[in-house]
Write a protein that holds these residues in place. Structure first.
Motif, PDB file in Angstrom:
ATOM      1  N   SER A   1      -5.143  -1.581   8.134  1.00  0.00           N
ATOM      2  CA  SER A   1      -4.747  -0.055   8.525  1.00  0.00           C
ATOM      3  C   SER A   1      -5.025   0.639   7.892  1.00  0.00           C
ATOM      4  N   ALA A   2      -4.704   2.152   7.998  1.00  0.00           N
ATOM      5  CA  ALA A   2      -4.352   3.350   7.128  1.00  0.00           C
ATOM      6  C   ALA A   2      -3.541   2.728   6.141  1.00  0.00           C
ATOM      7  N   SER A   3      -1.722   2.787   6.028  1.00  0.00           N
ATOM      8  CA  SER A   3      -1.424   2.111   5.181  1.00  0.00           C
ATOM      9  C   SER A   3      -1.834   1.193   4.479  1.00  0.00           C
ATOM     10  N   THR A   4      -2.156  -0.179   4.831  1.00  0.00           N
ATOM     11  CA  THR A   4      -2.609  -1.138   3.825  1.00  0.00           C
ATOM     12  C   THR A   4      -4.363  -0.606   2.874  1.00  0.00           C
ATOM     13  N   VAL A   5      -4.963   0.400   3.922  1.00  0.00           N
ATOM     14  CA  VAL A   5      -5.858   0.851   2.910  1.00  0.00           C
ATOM     15  C   VAL A   5      -5.226   1.841   1.854  1.00  0.00           C
ATOM     16  N   ARG A   6      -4.508   2.505   1.879  1.00  0.00           N
ATOM     17  CA  ARG A   6      -3.714   3.363   0.754  1.00  0.00           C
ATOM     18  C   ARG A   6      -2.629   2.143  -0.494  1.00  0.00           C
ATOM     19  N   LEU A   7      -2.499   0.670   0.190  1.00  0.00           N
ATOM     20  CA  LEU A   7      -2.119  -0.160  -1.124  1.00  0.00           C
ATOM     21  C   LEU A   7      -3.015  -0.198  -1.358  1.00  0.00           C
ATOM     22  N   TRP A   8      -4.438   0.059  -1.300  1.00  0.00           N
ATOM     23  CA  TRP A   8      -5.422  -0.660  -2.133  1.00  0.00           C
ATOM     24  C   TRP A   8      -5.575   0.580  -3.557  1.00  0.00           C
ATOM     25  N   ILE A   9      -5.645   2.031  -2.583  1.00  0.00           N
ATOM     26  CA  ILE A   9      -5.916   2.642  -3.620  1.00  0.00           C
ATOM     27  C   ILE A   9      -4.730   2.902  -4.752  1.00  0.00           C
ATOM     28  N   VAL A  10      -3.746   2.738  -4.810  1.00  0.00           N
ATOM     29  CA  VAL A  10      -2.730   2.809  -5.364  1.00  0.00           C
ATOM     30  C   VAL A  10      -2.822   1.972  -6.208  1.00  0.00           C
ATOM     31  N   ALA A  11      -3.314   0.309  -6.202  1.00  0.00           N
ATOM     32  CA  ALA A  11      -3.480  -0.249  -8.192  1.00  0.00           C
ATOM     33  C   ALA A  11      -4.536  -0.196  -8.106  1.00  0.00           C
ATOM     34  N   VAL A  12      -5.274   0.750  -7.431  1.00  0.00           N
ATOM     35  CA  VAL A  12      -6.660   1.311  -8.105  1.00  0.00           C
ATOM     36  C   VAL A  12      -5.709   2.312  -9.458  1.00  0.00           C
ATOM     37  N   ARG A  13      -5.816   3.004  -8.464  1.00  0.00           N
ATOM     38  CA  ARG A  13      -5.126   4.276  -9.135  1.00  0.00           C
ATOM     39  C   ARG A  13      -3.914   4.431 -10.348  1.00  0.00           C
ATOM     40  N   SER A  14      -2.916   2.665 -10.437  1.00  0.00           N
ATOM     41  CA  SER A  14      -2.064   2.850 -11.262  1.00  0.00           C
ATOM     42  C   SER A  14      -3.223   2.222 -12.436  1.00  0.00           C
TER      43      SER A  14
END
Length: 337
Positions: A103-116
């Motif tokens: 889902s879009a929200s799950t993909v966003r969590l992957w980006i959040v981890a990479v950004r961190s």
């Protein structure tokens, strides 16, 4: 997504202190030094073990993808945007056994981890590009909007190229099907699991908060002068400083949540079962946690319940109600629907 990722997350024990931590290693067991140092930073910053493991798993996949294309230190915004599309398009098997995509929200969590990870790397001057500054952009939220409040506000948000087209403001995921919600409410579950589901669905408590909940925090008979609690109706207190035994973290703020009498009855049924199960196994009921192991191997009986146990419970519920539950967060969002 790489079929056989070069990097993965493993659990390791520091010999000098017996401290258990997560590390990122390659197929030969060699540590990725920067990724592992970042995971240690997350732990030192108070992130829960579950968060560290999940962030590490996502970044390990990202590092594996980078190993096939370029040096992660030289990544540009275009590389991260391509990674986002790769994550969004990669096929996955849902908890109901059916194929699908994230889902879009799950993909966003992957980006959040990479950004961190990149925030940590930038702070340690490891990057060869201005990627971090380009991953976010300033956006104005007008007065009267949910994000703008009364006076309006300007804040940094994820860059447009890193947002999913259907993402919007990423509203919380919840069980949209009324029949599935009804099936979950009527689902026959062991008494501990029934109480946990009832607590999540009727109060909106986070799973980390539930696993951090102590028996002394539960005032289902109302408060009293002895308890130094003025609330007379059944309630419980969410606290952030309980010395937990399961690594759980209460991410929110301390607060008081009130409950319906049906939840009180569900709790009483569970407490009676907890007493009987542990007594029958000759296990001393000494854990301060509300949720403890009752349906596991004898050596684990009476110990504080962990997030993995909750995830397995959600997987079983997902199969039984015929609805894809991506995690306990979907259950707790029923209360605000």
């Amino acid at each position: 997504m790489p079929d056989q990722p070069m990097y993965s997350v493993a659990s390791a024990v520091r010999p000098s202190s017996d401290e258990r931590r997560f590390v990122i290693v390659d197929r030969d067991g060699r540590m990725h030094s920067e990724g592992t140092a970042w995971l240690q930073y997350l732990s030192d910053s108070g992130r829960s073990p579950h968060t560290a493991r999940e962030y590490g798993r996502r970044v390990a996949w990202y590092l594996s993808w980078c190993a096939q294309t370029m040096d992660w230190r030289k990544a540009t915004l275009s590389h991260i945007a391509l990674w986002r599309r790769t994550v969004a398009a990669a096929p996955v098997v849902k908890t109901n056994g059916k194929p699908g995509t994230r889902s879009a929200s799950t993909v966003r969590l992957w980006i959040v981890a990479v950004r961190s990870f990149y925030e940590w790397a930038d702070a340690h001057e490891l990057l060869g590009t201005d990627l971090l500054s380009r991953m976010t952009q300033l956006k104005y939220f007008a007065p009267g909007t949910p994000a703008g409040g009364e006076f309006g506000v300007t804040r940094r948000v994820l860059a447009d190229s890193l947002r999913c087209a259907a993402e919007g403001d990423c509203p919380p995921q919840w069980i949209t099907d009324a029949g599935a919600r009804s099936n979950l409410a009527d689902l026959a579950l062991p008494l501990r699991d029934r109480f946990l589901v009832d607590l999540l669905t009727t109060t909106g408590i986070r799973v980390g908060e539930a696993l951090s909940l102590f028996l002394a925090d539960v005032h289902f008979g109302g408060g009293s002068r002895q308890l130094r609690c003025p609330h007379l109706d059944p309630h419980f207190h969410v606290r952030v400083g309980n010395p937990v035994q399961n690594g759980a973290r209460a991410k929110g703020r301390p607060r008081t949540l009130f409950v319906h009498r049906d939840v009180v009855e569900s709790y009483i049924d569970y407490v009676l079962e907890r007493r009987d199960v542990l007594a029958a196994a000759s296990v001393r009921d000494s854990s301060p946690h509300v949720f403890v192991n009752l349906y596991s191997e004898p050596r684990w009986l009476g110990r504080a319940m962990t997030y993995n146990s909750v995830k397995r419970l959600m997987d079983r519920c997902s199969r039984d109600i015929g609805y894809d539950l991506t995690g306990p967060h979907m259950v707790r969002h029923i209360v605000s629907a």
